[in-house]
Design a protein around this motif. Structure first.
Motif: not given
Length: 103
Positions: A24-29, A75-80, A94-102
Motif C-alpha cells: 500500500k505504501n512507499i516507505v522511507v526509514e 500536505l502529501h497525505n503521508a504519515v510518520m 514515513i509512509y506515502f500512500a501509493k497512488n492507485e491511479a498511476s
C-alpha cells in the motif's frame, strides 16, 4: 529527520536510510544508533520549539525541524511513525500512500 539522525549520533555511529515499497505504501526509514529519545519526550517531539532534556540543549537547533517535516508530510497525505529508546537510537518511518491511479 536526516539531519537529526546525524546530529544525535556519535562519531563512528550508524545512520541507515532505506527506501522500499509494500502493498500500500512507499516507505522511507531513517534509523540511527544515537542517543535516542526519552519516553517522556516522545509525545512532544513534533511540537514547535520542543527540544527535550538539557543534554539536547547543548546541540545546535531551534526545535522546529520535525514540526515542519510533519506539516509537509500531512500536505502529501503521508504519515510518520517514530520508535526510539534512550541510549539505543531512533527509527523514523514515513509512509506515502501509493497512488492507485498511476498504476
Amino acid at each position: 529527520m536526516f539531519s537529526n539522525a546525524i546530529k544525535f549520533t556519535e562519531p563512528n555511529g550508524r545512520v541507515l536510510i532505506q527506501l522500499f515499497e509494500n502493498d500500500k505504501n512507499i516507505v522511507v526509514e531513517v534509523c540511527d544508533n544515537g542517543m535516542g529519545i526519552k519516553d517522556k519526550d516522545l509525545p512532544f517531539i513534533f511540537e514547535r520549539l520542543y527540544r527535550g532534556d538539557i543534554s539536547r540543549q547543548q546541540i545546535e537547533g531551534n526545535g522546529i525541524g520535525l514540526t515542519i517535516v510533519k506539516n509537509i508530510l500531512q500536505l502529501h497525505n503521508a504519515v510518520m511513525d517514530v520508535e526510539s529508546k534512550e541510549g539505543n537510537g531512533s527509527k523514523f518511518t514515513i509512509y506515502f500512500a501509493k497512488n492507485e491511479a498511476s498504476k
